[in-house]
Design a protein around this motif. Structure first.
Motif, mmCIF file in Angstrom:
data_model
loop_
_atom_site.group_PDB
_atom_site.id
_atom_site.type_symbol
_atom_site.label_atom_id
_atom_site.label_comp_id
_atom_site.label_asym_id
_atom_site.label_seq_id
_atom_site.Cartn_x
_atom_site.Cartn_y
_atom_site.Cartn_z
ATOM 1 N N TYR A 100 16.451 -3.028 -4.284
ATOM 2 C CA TYR A 100 16.152 -2.635 -2.902
ATOM 3 C C TYR A 100 16.606 -3.717 -1.923
ATOM 4 O O TYR A 100 16.536 -4.914 -2.220
ATOM 5 N N THR A 101 17.057 -3.264 -0.768
ATOM 6 C CA THR A 101 17.294 -4.191 0.337
ATOM 7 C C THR A 101 16.510 -3.645 1.518
ATOM 8 O O THR A 101 16.062 -2.506 1.521
ATOM 9 N N GLY A 102 16.357 -4.477 2.527
ATOM 10 C CA GLY A 102 15.602 -4.002 3.685
ATOM 11 C C GLY A 102 15.962 -4.795 4.903
ATOM 12 O O GLY A 102 16.585 -5.860 4.819
ATOM 13 N N PHE A 103 15.601 -4.244 6.043
ATOM 14 C CA PHE A 103 15.756 -5.017 7.273
ATOM 15 C C PHE A 103 14.454 -4.989 8.046
ATOM 16 O O PHE A 103 13.611 -4.100 7.823
ATOM 17 N N ALA A 104 14.281 -5.963 8.917
ATOM 18 C CA ALA A 104 13.054 -6.044 9.715
ATOM 19 C C ALA A 104 13.419 -6.608 11.070
ATOM 20 O O ALA A 104 14.379 -7.372 11.198
ATOM 21 N N PHE A 105 12.678 -6.195 12.075
ATOM 22 C CA PHE A 105 12.829 -6.861 13.363
ATOM 23 C C PHE A 105 11.526 -6.805 14.131
ATOM 24 O O PHE A 105 10.647 -5.994 13.838
ATOM 25 N N GLY A 106 11.394 -7.705 15.080
ATOM 26 C CA GLY A 106 10.202 -7.729 15.913
ATOM 27 C C GLY A 106 10.620 -7.923 17.354
ATOM 28 O O GLY A 106 11.497 -8.731 17.654
ATOM 29 N N VAL A 107 10.022 -7.129 18.221
ATOM 30 C CA VAL A 107 10.333 -7.289 19.644
ATOM 31 C C VAL A 107 9.028 -7.477 20.413
ATOM 32 O O VAL A 107 7.978 -6.997 20.008
ATOM 33 N N GLY A 108 9.138 -8.191 21.526
ATOM 34 C CA GLY A 108 7.972 -8.437 22.366
ATOM 35 C C GLY A 108 7.764 -7.258 23.317
ATOM 36 O O GLY A 108 8.687 -6.855 24.007
ATOM 37 N N VAL A 109 6.548 -6.741 23.316
ATOM 38 C CA VAL A 109 6.269 -5.588 24.175
ATOM 39 C C VAL A 109 6.141 -6.042 25.640
ATOM 40 O O VAL A 109 6.653 -5.391 26.548
ATOM 41 N N GLU A 110 5.480 -7.167 25.853
ATOM 42 C CA GLU A 110 5.344 -7.681 27.224
ATOM 43 C C GLU A 110 6.718 -7.878 27.857
ATOM 44 O O GLU A 110 6.938 -7.513 29.008
ATOM 45 N N ARG A 111 7.598 -8.464 27.079
ATOM 46 C CA ARG A 111 8.949 -8.758 27.590
ATOM 47 C C ARG A 111 9.614 -7.454 28.047
ATOM 48 O O ARG A 111 10.214 -7.387 29.113
ATOM 49 N N ALA A 112 9.486 -6.425 27.216
ATOM 50 C CA ALA A 112 10.100 -5.142 27.555
ATOM 51 C C ALA A 112 9.482 -4.576 28.832
ATOM 52 O O ALA A 112 10.183 -4.054 29.702
ATOM 53 N N THR A 124 0.813 -1.214 0.000
ATOM 54 C CA THR A 124 0.000 0.000 0.000
ATOM 55 C C THR A 124 0.846 1.263 0.000
ATOM 56 O O THR A 124 0.406 2.284 -0.495
ATOM 57 N N ARG A 125 2.051 1.194 0.555
ATOM 58 C CA ARG A 125 2.833 2.422 0.679
ATOM 59 C C ARG A 125 3.999 2.502 -0.292
ATOM 60 O O ARG A 125 4.535 3.578 -0.521
ATOM 61 N N GLY A 126 4.447 1.350 -0.832
ATOM 62 C CA GLY A 126 5.561 1.377 -1.766
ATOM 63 C C GLY A 126 6.889 1.630 -1.072
ATOM 64 O O GLY A 126 6.973 1.642 0.149
ATOM 65 N N VAL A 127 7.939 1.818 -1.892
ATOM 66 C CA VAL A 127 9.272 2.043 -1.350
ATOM 67 C C VAL A 127 9.769 3.412 -1.785
ATOM 68 O O VAL A 127 9.314 3.911 -2.808
ATOM 69 N N PRO A 128 10.709 4.040 -1.054
ATOM 70 C CA PRO A 128 11.277 3.585 0.212
ATOM 71 C C PRO A 128 10.238 3.580 1.324
ATOM 72 O O PRO A 128 9.311 4.373 1.318
ATOM 73 N N LEU A 129 10.448 2.671 2.265
ATOM 74 C CA LEU A 129 9.446 2.474 3.313
ATOM 75 C C LEU A 129 10.145 2.323 4.658
ATOM 76 O O LEU A 129 11.114 1.560 4.778
ATOM 77 N N TYR A 130 9.672 3.068 5.621
ATOM 78 C CA TYR A 130 10.166 2.908 6.994
ATOM 79 C C TYR A 130 8.932 2.861 7.885
ATOM 80 O O TYR A 130 8.330 3.893 8.171
ATOM 81 N N ILE A 131 8.511 1.667 8.279
ATOM 82 C CA ILE A 131 7.289 1.570 9.088
ATOM 83 C C ILE A 131 7.530 0.729 10.336
ATOM 84 O O ILE A 131 8.349 -0.190 10.356
ATOM 85 N N ALA A 132 6.770 1.070 11.362
ATOM 86 C CA ALA A 132 6.726 0.250 12.580
ATOM 87 C C ALA A 132 5.272 -0.080 12.846
ATOM 88 O O ALA A 132 4.391 0.758 12.640
ATOM 89 N N ASP A 154 14.765 0.143 1.394
ATOM 90 C CA ASP A 154 15.292 1.312 0.684
ATOM 91 C C ASP A 154 16.479 0.833 -0.147
ATOM 92 O O ASP A 154 16.888 -0.326 -0.048
ATOM 93 N N LYS A 155 17.043 1.741 -0.926
ATOM 94 C CA LYS A 155 18.300 1.394 -1.581
ATOM 95 C C LYS A 155 19.403 1.517 -0.537
ATOM 96 O O LYS A 155 19.352 2.411 0.320
ATOM 97 N N ASN A 156 20.371 0.622 -0.577
ATOM 98 C CA ASN A 156 21.584 0.735 0.247
ATOM 99 C C ASN A 156 21.389 0.455 1.738
ATOM 100 O O ASN A 156 22.215 0.877 2.540
ATOM 101 N N LEU A 157 20.318 -0.199 2.144
ATOM 102 C CA LEU A 157 20.219 -0.569 3.562
ATOM 103 C C LEU A 157 20.964 -1.889 3.785
ATOM 104 O O LEU A 157 20.885 -2.800 2.962
ATOM 105 N N THR A 158 21.696 -1.978 4.893
ATOM 106 C CA THR A 158 22.432 -3.197 5.208
ATOM 107 C C THR A 158 22.149 -3.600 6.645
ATOM 108 O O THR A 158 21.442 -2.907 7.371
ATOM 109 N N MET A 159 22.741 -4.696 7.042
ATOM 110 C CA MET A 159 22.574 -5.181 8.409
ATOM 111 C C MET A 159 23.171 -4.183 9.413
ATOM 112 O O MET A 159 22.804 -4.200 10.577
ATOM 113 N N ALA A 160 24.068 -3.313 8.959
ATOM 114 C CA ALA A 160 24.607 -2.282 9.852
ATOM 115 C C ALA A 160 23.489 -1.319 10.270
ATOM 116 O O ALA A 160 23.422 -0.882 11.418
#
Lengths: 872, 350
Positions: free
Chosen positions: B310-322, B195-203, B231-237
């Protein structure tokens, strides 16, 4: 998940002598094998080897027979008689397998067994029992508890048995002093479901020398005859390949003749199996299990004499059944892959196993089996996964096949099996294997070395990339032009894309080496959306008004519907149902927040809390029985817009709601004011406050005046005379507020007149403007203030009268407040008085007495249209 | 008859009485008595007219002085008495201000909700957008689009709540609804990309569901925060930098993260993320916090995005845990039972 026993691991990789399981866990987690648990025995000594010198069976009144035994536990631990002589200890033992001269494991007084079971000298059955002869279960070794451990039966060789000394420490003997490590294997690393794989990963982590056991066995594998058919004829006939893949692409058989069925599994193998959580059964079965754990190749041993070749690997036919080894009769699907044989020349007519999942009862190895057939196969991952899922039969074999088994190791694994069967079971391996091999070699990946930098920002030289990939088993070619041709090893079906290779390089270089940088996001269209802000405002408004936010599980059941005076059957039709609910009594998803919010209120009240006032914001779910079915679409391909629309069209409506439940005293009793009980107005005032906070005008209507009621308005839940339907000015219904029906209040066990509200925030927000408000100019001309009291029929609502006043007064009406209401009395039966304080103010001039009189007259005239008479 | 002596002694007497007066009422009465219509002062003033011209001036001067003396004495006493009376009145109104008052009792927010808002605000401050998706989700968004094929072993390991139905058929031929309670907020990834296309930065913060029984550390209904950047040029860094920034925002300046190799179908390379938690009971240490990785090319392809560009990264964290970590909460029951005493411990802004 797999157990790692250091004693076993070091067969394939060098480990330091002082390696602890904790260190092993750290070494393995670095390369991605996570610690699940460390299993350490809680047995503390003295636990020693003893010999039953004599025993006397003593029948008891309860029908049991116990044995009064004398057990020699060596000079150090033996008892001392009255003359000061060392004598065997007296021990009571109820086990049926007690025998004279048997070597047993004895827990002496002072020992502590699992479960904090303290061993002490104690009087029982008329004797003083001075220790305990232990079973496997009592020592936490396995679940085996049919008798005590007889060391003679543990597979020790004669030399090993002769070397045992009475009084010798059995904790060390039984490896109880050596903990094991349980690890988690992610689904991509099927090969790590074996010591072969874990040892390789340990090598990757530590650099210690590793020897692939397959490479050793491969040297001794005999060649299969041309055409692949050796001693035993076999054929693969798959008339229903799933996703275009034949269910079995390699079928390999080795026969062993002259096997001694009475031979024992050696102690080291029994111990390793037991420590891995498997029960030793018989040499033939134990060898197949052992090699599955060791190499990762599931295998099966058949009684060769019971089989009628050819063995046919085929799909099940409609209506076929199989009783699997666990004794269950299972109707088969035409997608199930079977191992069959051909009695009386009828090819494939007898089912002997569910391929790759579980064997059948026929063809099993028994205590009479003299000729064995060892089967090592490779099956399609998908076919095995579906069969295991369909029959709810996840087995050690299916778990490995599902994740992918090495496609080349079958001959070597079978070689390992026949070597063990001949060494410990004196069988003679046949050197004429059957090998039907249709496996396809792994495809080479064209790997641009710059991908490493592009994905993980690591600067790794081409040489290092090449050596890492070779170390994990890949064959690397080319690379001069920056593109390598990388062929993954046959045990790594997970390596198919360049990014898979990047992960291998990154994890072996170390994720810690990757630099750290915060990406600059393009700042446009950021910030919360208007609706996200509005949700926060609604929440904080309610919290500010004294309600406590709670979050409840969305699951409800028939009993909850009944509590709210709703018909379970019609509610079920409107509700989304879960196939596998946690509690069978709450299989539905809530259609209203109130249904689960009430459970939270009940819990609070049952805990002795008064005046419980709570709210919740969350999603509700409305099943639409006529919704179209949702298509199954493949991943990795963007669906068409029509397909995407079809996905969403099948989903239930799941709007965001807010609901509140207000009980007890609205105003608590205090030293400065009297208490007041909650009533309908406490709910309405929260709803009005929300509307005010959002800047939206709402219309409040009694159900009786609403006209056609909304289909999802659950009238039976609410007090018929103290409930309001809440709408927007365009008539859109957004919710309900008022008192709950007395029946519902009684069902819930909450205070009388408890009030509640529930609003559909999704609908509400959809109708709000995101445009900034256009402000009116503030008039500085003086106001005219008047009080107007009308007498009206009870049936006329204040909202109707107020609307009339507003319309008649027009723009000059600045404010209107209902300040007094009374019923009957001097007005007469069926009448009420509504008194308003109004303020008029013009934006263009000072209102004269004539002006205000004219406005007043127009209000009075208009009010008469609904039968309202001015009283003063 | 202008009686100089009489008026002087009357005014003197009046001033004396004024000075002894104890209330403003008494003061007013004295003014009426000694300066009112019936007083010696008024009588004397009136009689001046009848004096011979040579006597008028002296009598006038005397009267002015007497009047001024009287007025000064009155004003001074009036000020004094008013102050006194005001003070008495204030004293009489004095209350015990330590008595408890709560005319507008405050409710409370649930700490999970406020923590999720904090997390959203962190991402907004980084220039990201906040997205969300449905809780009852199609299997395509929850699994297939995320590279969990129909027969993927990880799909069976998700402890999924399936929605009942028999109208649809999944790709493996099993009848059902093709709907699940979303097992992870990652299901919003492909919705966001489409729905939003790239580049994309969403939480995305939200509720997810797994078939775990409620106990001290598990709950079948819990909350996750998913982050996705393409986005273009995103890495694990960039992934590591974002994780560290979030850790600091949640757990203070000493917090940091560490990655361990792992596996998720929708990321490659994949990692488990550990959080360095300075306030860990029994000393600072690493605590498992979530999963992450570089977006798998197949996920990008599911949204029609070219993984070679394009490359991208993603992560998920538990809110309860935090939340459990931040506030030293030992039992998950406290988070899910809705006991108002639990939420009321937290200040609204916390």
């Amino acid at each position: 998940m797999p157990i790692v026993d250091i004693d076993w691991l070091k067969e394939h990789v060098e480990v330091p002598d002082d390696l602890t399981v904790e260190q092993l866990a750290q070494d393995l987690v670095r390369v991605g094998l996570e610690e699940e648990d460390i299993h350490a025995s809680s047995v503390t000594g003295p636990l020693v080897v003893g010999k039953i010198v004599d025993f006397t069976p003593e029948p008891q009144k309860n029908g049991k027979t116990i044995n009064w035994c004398h057990v020699d536990v060596g000079e150090k631990y033996n008892a001392t008689d009255e003359n000061g002589n060392k004598v065997p200890r007296g021990i009571i033992c109820g086990a049926p397998n007690v025998g004279k001269d048997e070597l047993v494991v004895v827990a002496l007084p002072g020992a502590v067994l699992p479960g904090d079971f303290k061993i002490a000298s104690r009087k029982t059955y008329g004797h003083v029992s001075d220790g305990m002869c232990c079973s496997q279960r009592e020592l936490g070794l396995s679940d085996e508890h049919n008798g005590i451990i007889l060391l003679r039966e543990q597979g020790y060789s004669k030399e090993e048995l002769d070397a045992l000394e009475l009084g010798q420490d059995a904790i060390h003997l039984l490896h109880l002093d050596r903990p094991t490590l349980e690890i988690n294997i992610t689904p991509d690393r099927g090969y790590a479901f074996s010591y072969r794989g874990v040892a390789r990963e340990y090598h990757h982590s530590t650099g210690r020398p590793y020897t692939d056991p397959i490479s050793l066995y491969e040297k001794h594998v005999p060649k299969a005859p041309e055409g692949g058919i050796g001693d035993v004829e076999a054929k693969i006939v798959d008339d229903n390949p799933l996703h275009g893949v034949v269910g079995c692409d390699r079928y390999y058989l080795r026969a062993v003749h002259g096997f001694n069925p009475t031979s024992h599994t050696p102690n080291w193998m029994q111990r390793r199996l037991t420590r891995a959580g498997m029960r030793p059964i018989s040499l033939a079965v134990d060898v197949t299990n052992y090699l599955m754990l060791d190499l990762g190749q599931p295998m099966h041993a058949y009684d060769l004499d019971k089989l009628n070749p050819p063995i046919v690997i085929r799909r099940a036919h409609e209506g076929e059944h199989l009783t699997t080894l666990d004794g269950k009769d299972r109707p088969l699907s035409t997608e199930d892959l079977l191992i069959t044989d051909s009695p009386e020349g009828n090819e494939g007519s007898r089912i002997i196993g569910l391929a790759g999942v579980m064997g059948g009862l026929y063809g099993e190895v028994t205590a009479e089996t003299k000729n064995l057939l060892v089967e090592c196969a490779h099956f399609d991952q998908v076919s095995i996964a579906r069969t295991a899922r369909r029959h709810k039969l996840p087995s050690e074999a299916s778990r490995r096949f599902e994740r992918g088994v090495d496609i080349e190791m079958q001959p070597a694994a079978a070689q390992a099996a026949v070597e063990l069967l001949s060494r410990y079971g004196s069988g003679e391996p046949s050197n004429n294997p059957t090998d039907l091999n249709n496996t396809v070699d792994p495809e080479a990946i064209q790997f641009k070395v710059t991908e490493v930098k592009r994905l993980v920002d690591l600067d790794v030289s081409v040489d290092r990339i090449s050596s890492i990939l070779e170390d994990i088993g890949c064959v690397v070619a080319g690379g001069g032009n920056g593109i390598m041709s990388v062929t993954p090893p046959p045990w790594r079906p997970d390596l198919t894309m360049p990014c898979d290779l990047v992960e291998e390089i990154a994890r072996l270089v170390g994720y810690d080496e990757i630099p750290v940088r915060v990406p600059p996001a393009p700042v446009n269209d950021t910030g919360l959306t208007p609706d996200q802000s509005r949700q926060r405002w609604v929440s904080s408004t309610l919290a500010e008004s004294g309600l406590v936010e709670t979050l409840s599980y969305p699951f409800v059941g028939d009993a909850d519907y009944k509590t709210f005076a709703l018909d379970p059957e019609s509610m079920a039709a409107r509700s989304v149902e879960i196939t596998n609910p946690l509690g069978g009594d709450r299989p539905y998803l809530r259609t209203d927040l109130l249904h689960t919010l009430a459970l939270t209120a009940q819990r609070n009240i049952r805990r002795g809390l008064d005046n419980v006032k709570i709210y919740e914001i969350g999603h509700v779910f409305h099943n639409d029985p006529s919704a179209p079915p949702i298509p199954a679409l493949p991943g990795g391909v963007r669906p068409t817009d029509e397909q995407l629309a079809a996905l969403d069209a099948g989903l239930p409506d799941q709007p965001l709601h807010v609901a509140g439940l207000i009980t007890g005293d609205a105003v608590a009793k205090g030293w400065y004011e009297d208490s007041r009980e909650v009533d309908w107005s406490d709910a309405l005032s929260r709803v009005r406050r929300i509307a005010e906070r959002l800047g939206v005008e709402i219309v409040v209507t009694a159900p009786a005046n609403y006209g056609e009621l909304p289909s999802t308005y659950e009238a039976a839940t609410w007090h018929p005379g103290r409930t309001a339907l809440v709408s927007l000015t365009d008539g859109t219904w957004i919710g309900v507020a008022g008192e709950l029906h007395p029946h519902v209040i009684e069902n819930l066990g909450i205070p009388a007149h408890s009030a509640a509200f529930e609003l559909d925030l999704t609908t509400l927000f959809d109708h709000l403007s995101d445009q900034p408000l256009q402000a009116k100019a503030i008039s500085t001309f003086p106001p005219v203030k008047q009080d107007l009291a009308f007498s009206v029929e009870e049936s006329v609502t204040s909202a109707q009268l107020e609307a009339v006043i507003r319309e008649a007064a027009g723009d000059v009406l600045e404010s209107i407040t209902l300040f007094d209401v009374f019923h009957g009395g001097a007005l007469g039966e069926g009448k009420k008085s509504l008194a308003y304080a109004v303020a008029f103010r013009s934006s263009s001039k000072t209102l004269t007495a004539e002006d205000s009189e004219a406005i007043r007259a127009s209000i009075v005239e208009k009010a008469q249209e609904i039968g309202a008479q001015l009283r003063s | 008859m202008f009686d100089e002596q009489a008026v002087t002694s009357s005014v003197t007497e009046g001033i004396e009485k004024i000075q002894k007066a104890s209330s403003t009422d008494e003061l007013k009465a004295l003014r009426a008595q000694y300066a009112g219509g019936e007083s010696e002062m008024t009588r004397a003033s009136k009689s001046i007219g009848k004096l011979p011209p040579e006597g008028k001036k002296a009598a006038g001067q005397l009267m002015s002085k007497l009047r001024a003396d009287f007025g000064r004495a009155f004003a001074a006493k009036e000020t004094e008495l008013k102050e006194l009376e005001e003070q008495k009145a204030l004293e009489a109104e004095t209350v015990d201000v330590t008595m408890p008052v709560d005319r507008h009792p405050l409710g409370a927010r649930h700490p999970l909700s406020t923590l999720m808002e904090d997390i959203q605000d962190f991402f907004v401050s980084m220039g990201w957008q906040i997205a969300d998706g449905p809780e009852v989700e199609t299997e395509w968004y929850d699994f297939d689009a995320l590279n969990f094929g129909p027969d993927h072993p990880a799909r069976q390991m998700q402890d999924t709540f399936y929605v009942k139905g028999d109208k649809a058929q999944d790709a493996a031929g099993f009848k059902g609804s093709n709907m699940v309670m979303r097992t992870q907020t990652s299901s919003d990834q492909v919705r966001g990309l489409l729905t939003r296309g790239v580049p994309l930065y969403i939480a995305c913060t939200g509720r997810v569901f797994r078939t775990d029984e409620l106990d001290a550390t598990h709950t079948p209904v819990f909350h996750q925060c998913e982050a996705l950047a393409v986005d273009k040029n995103l890495t694990m860094a960039d992934l590591k930098g974002t994780l560290d920034a979030l850790a600091v925002a949640m757990f203070g300046p000493e917090a940091k993260t560490r990655l361990r190799p792992s596996y998720f179908p929708f990321t490659e390379p994949s990692a488990e993320m550990d959080l360095w938690f300075p306030d860990k009971k029994g000393g600072p240490g690493w605590i498992e916090w979530g999963g992450c990785g570089m977006v798998n090319p197949n996920v990008l392809r599911s949204a029609g995005i070219d993984p070679d560009v394009y490359t991208g990264f993603a992560f998920g964290v538990g809110v309860e845990r935090a939340l459990l970590l931040r506030h030293d909460i030992n039992d998950m029951h406290d988070l899910v039972e809705g006991d108002i005493r639990f939420s009321k411990q937290f200040a609204m802004g916390e």
